[in-house]
Design a protein around this motif. Sequence first.
Motif, PDB file in Angstrom:
ATOM      1  N   PHE A 156     -29.388  45.674  23.488  1.00 55.58           N
ATOM      2  CA  PHE A 156     -29.293  44.640  22.443  1.00 55.58           C
ATOM      3  C   PHE A 156     -28.284  43.565  22.845  1.00 55.58           C
ATOM      4  CE2 PHE A 156     -26.879  43.119  18.756  1.00 55.58           C
ATOM      5  CZ  PHE A 156     -27.886  42.443  18.066  1.00 55.58           C
ATOM      6  N   THR A 157     -27.121  43.997  23.357  1.00 51.98           N
ATOM      7  CA  THR A 157     -26.085  43.053  23.746  1.00 51.98           C
ATOM      8  C   THR A 157     -26.550  42.168  24.899  1.00 51.98           C
ATOM      9  OG1 THR A 157     -24.368  44.619  23.075  1.00 51.98           O
ATOM     10  CG2 THR A 157     -23.687  42.822  24.520  1.00 51.98           C
ATOM     11  N   GLY A 158     -27.243  42.773  25.879  1.00 57.18           N
ATOM     12  CA  GLY A 158     -27.739  42.000  27.004  1.00 57.18           C
ATOM     13  C   GLY A 158     -28.728  40.933  26.574  1.00 57.18           C
ATOM     14  N   HIS A 266     -22.186  28.366  35.953  1.00 61.09           N
ATOM     15  CA  HIS A 266     -22.853  28.094  34.682  1.00 61.09           C
ATOM     16  C   HIS A 266     -23.990  29.065  34.393  1.00 61.09           C
ATOM     17  CE1 HIS A 266     -26.438  26.046  36.529  1.00 61.09           C
ATOM     18  NE2 HIS A 266     -25.569  25.864  37.510  1.00 61.09           N
ATOM     19  N   LEU A 267     -24.489  29.781  35.395  1.00 60.28           N
ATOM     20  CA  LEU A 267     -25.566  30.755  35.172  1.00 60.28           C
ATOM     21  C   LEU A 267     -25.046  32.190  35.062  1.00 60.28           C
ATOM     22  CD1 LEU A 267     -28.327  29.418  37.615  1.00 60.28           C
ATOM     23  CD2 LEU A 267     -28.121  29.043  35.155  1.00 60.28           C
ATOM     24  N   LEU A 268     -23.739  32.364  35.160  1.00 59.17           N
ATOM     25  CA  LEU A 268     -23.176  33.718  35.129  1.00 59.17           C
ATOM     26  C   LEU A 268     -23.530  34.505  33.867  1.00 59.17           C
ATOM     27  CD1 LEU A 268     -21.463  35.791  36.607  1.00 59.17           C
ATOM     28  CD2 LEU A 268     -19.450  34.830  35.471  1.00 59.17           C
ATOM     29  N   PRO A 269     -23.525  33.883  32.664  1.00 62.58           N
ATOM     30  CA  PRO A 269     -23.903  34.660  31.472  1.00 62.58           C
ATOM     31  C   PRO A 269     -25.265  35.320  31.590  1.00 62.58           C
ATOM     32  CG  PRO A 269     -22.933  32.577  30.814  1.00 62.58           C
ATOM     33  CD  PRO A 269     -23.129  32.504  32.307  1.00 62.58           C
ATOM     34  N   TYR A 270     -26.207  34.656  32.269  1.00 59.19           N
ATOM     35  CA  TYR A 270     -27.533  35.251  32.441  1.00 59.19           C
ATOM     36  C   TYR A 270     -27.462  36.483  33.354  1.00 59.19           C
ATOM     37  CZ  TYR A 270     -29.217  30.888  30.422  1.00 59.19           C
ATOM     38  OH  TYR A 270     -29.432  29.826  29.585  1.00 59.19           O
ATOM     39  N   GLY A 271     -26.656  36.384  34.423  1.00 59.17           N
ATOM     40  CA  GLY A 271     -26.498  37.526  35.320  1.00 59.17           C
ATOM     41  C   GLY A 271     -25.848  38.704  34.626  1.00 59.17           C
ATOM     42  N   LEU A 272     -24.816  38.423  33.829  1.00 58.62           N
ATOM     43  CA  LEU A 272     -24.151  39.485  33.088  1.00 58.62           C
ATOM     44  C   LEU A 272     -25.107  40.119  32.075  1.00 58.62           C
ATOM     45  CD1 LEU A 272     -20.675  37.824  32.448  1.00 58.62           C
ATOM     46  CD2 LEU A 272     -21.260  39.527  34.165  1.00 58.62           C
ATOM     47  N   ALA A 273     -25.966  39.305  31.470  1.00 56.63           N
ATOM     48  CA  ALA A 273     -26.942  39.830  30.514  1.00 56.63           C
ATOM     49  C   ALA A 273     -27.892  40.806  31.204  1.00 56.63           C
ATOM     50  CB  ALA A 273     -27.728  38.678  29.877  1.00 56.63           C
ATOM     51  N   VAL A 274     -28.334  40.459  32.426  1.00 53.61           N
ATOM     52  CA  VAL A 274     -29.237  41.336  33.171  1.00 53.61           C
ATOM     53  C   VAL A 274     -28.523  42.633  33.549  1.00 53.61           C
ATOM     54  CG1 VAL A 274     -30.601  41.577  35.281  1.00 53.61           C
ATOM     55  CG2 VAL A 274     -30.600  39.414  34.040  1.00 53.61           C
ATOM     56  N   VAL A 275     -27.238  42.535  33.935  1.00 52.59           N
ATOM     57  CA  VAL A 275     -26.467  43.732  34.269  1.00 52.59           C
ATOM     58  C   VAL A 275     -26.382  44.668  33.066  1.00 52.59           C
ATOM     59  CG1 VAL A 275     -24.170  44.601  34.855  1.00 52.59           C
ATOM     60  CG2 VAL A 275     -25.110  42.676  36.113  1.00 52.59           C
ATOM     61  N   GLY A 280     -27.875  49.589  30.367  1.00 49.77           N
ATOM     62  CA  GLY A 280     -28.387  50.158  29.126  1.00 49.77           C
ATOM     63  C   GLY A 280     -29.653  50.963  29.373  1.00 49.77           C
ATOM     64  N   THR A 281     -30.538  50.420  30.218  1.00 52.13           N
ATOM     65  CA  THR A 281     -31.770  51.128  30.574  1.00 52.13           C
ATOM     66  C   THR A 281     -31.455  52.419  31.321  1.00 52.13           C
ATOM     67  OG1 THR A 281     -32.954  49.022  30.722  1.00 52.13           O
ATOM     68  CG2 THR A 281     -33.961  50.935  31.792  1.00 52.13           C
ATOM     69  N   LEU A 298     -25.637  48.753  44.359  1.00 50.74           N
ATOM     70  CA  LEU A 298     -26.375  47.701  45.061  1.00 50.74           C
ATOM     71  C   LEU A 298     -27.084  46.757  44.088  1.00 50.74           C
ATOM     72  CD1 LEU A 298     -27.937  49.749  48.016  1.00 50.74           C
ATOM     73  CD2 LEU A 298     -26.020  48.138  48.104  1.00 50.74           C
ATOM     74  N   ILE A 299     -27.668  47.312  43.030  1.00 51.61           N
ATOM     75  CA  ILE A 299     -28.360  46.476  42.043  1.00 51.61           C
ATOM     76  C   ILE A 299     -27.374  45.572  41.328  1.00 51.61           C
ATOM     77  CG2 ILE A 299     -29.628  46.539  39.849  1.00 51.61           C
ATOM     78  CD1 ILE A 299     -31.013  49.085  40.886  1.00 51.61           C
ATOM     79  N   THR A 300     -26.218  46.106  40.932  1.00 52.13           N
ATOM     80  CA  THR A 300     -25.205  45.310  40.239  1.00 52.13           C
ATOM     81  C   THR A 300     -24.703  44.175  41.128  1.00 52.13           C
ATOM     82  OG1 THR A 300     -24.488  47.232  38.959  1.00 52.13           O
ATOM     83  CG2 THR A 300     -22.957  45.379  39.110  1.00 52.13           C
TER      84      THR A 300
END
Length: 343
Positions: A156-158, A266-275, A280-281, A298-300
């Motif tokens: 949800f947070t992501g 400027h795109l970091l929030p999107y990367g953090l959201a994916v992390v 969570g998954t 490696l994924i992170t």
Amino acid sequence: MSVATPTMWFVFIAIVAFALFVDFVVLNRQGAHRVEFREAAIWSLIWIAVSLAYMGVMWWELGGTSGDPMLEAKAGESAMAYLTGYMVEKALAVDNIFVFLMLFTYFSVPPQFQKRALMFGVLGALILRTVLILIGAWLISSFHWILYVFGAFLLFTGVKMWVAADQEPDLTNNPALSWIRKRFRIANDFDGEKFFTQENGLRVATPLFVVVALIGIVDVVFAVDSIPAIFAITTDPFIVLTSNVFAILGLRAMYFLLADLKERFHLLPYGLAVVLVFVGTKMLLLDIYHIPMLWSLLITVSILTLTIILSVVIKPTGAHALGAYPFTAKAAKPSTQNKPDSQ
């Protein structure tokens, strides 16, 4: 059950005590001064080196050089969990940094006073996160199903972070700031590095006190997000605690290092959201499929590296093109005339 040994605890506590001594005694003697990029870069490298050195201490203490395949495998897995947790917490800490920047900009905090505000902010974060980690560890050991709650919350947070990445928060109507204004008399101007001062014969809080209080509240919010994220990597409370604390110790230096480079990420929030969605998954699938620790690392790293590269390659648009980061607000001098209703 934790992998912690007395030696690991001793070294960890000694490093944290020394770090606080350096911050509150040694560096405090410098007085109010603007932290330049070079100083911030040096201290950032020092804290990263200390954090990695502690991983080496953990690996060695757990038998990484014992010659016993089982002990070496356990030592390697624990060290990998620590490194993955450290990197996730370090990445999420960047969000904290840009919120701190928003607060400093909104309250027009002079650069020479920002160091003191961050010192107390880091101390509060260390205490708060230690308490929350202990509570989280107890909940997980007592109620296994709480891991699924953490996983769903991270998903949800992501998603929420992704949706809100381009939105600029309205600090003027922030409920925490309104609560503080209603309960404290706030001075119109700063009085050096003081948190309280005298104004018209009355003891009042300075804007610096308000900033430190809001930094503490911000860290509560971020801790609620980041601590479940690291529990998705490992449920060992000692590894969770140490990786979290070492990520926070370098937070002040990292702020001064990145504050002037905010537009480049400027795109970091999107990367953090994916992390967050990934961890969570992983937490939701823990009883179905265990994602190896190396793959998690490696994924992170890949997600964050790709985000940084894209931030450099893709030019900012919208609010970013104007030099504003999603988590920053336009510079404004806040009204501090609000008086508490009860006084």
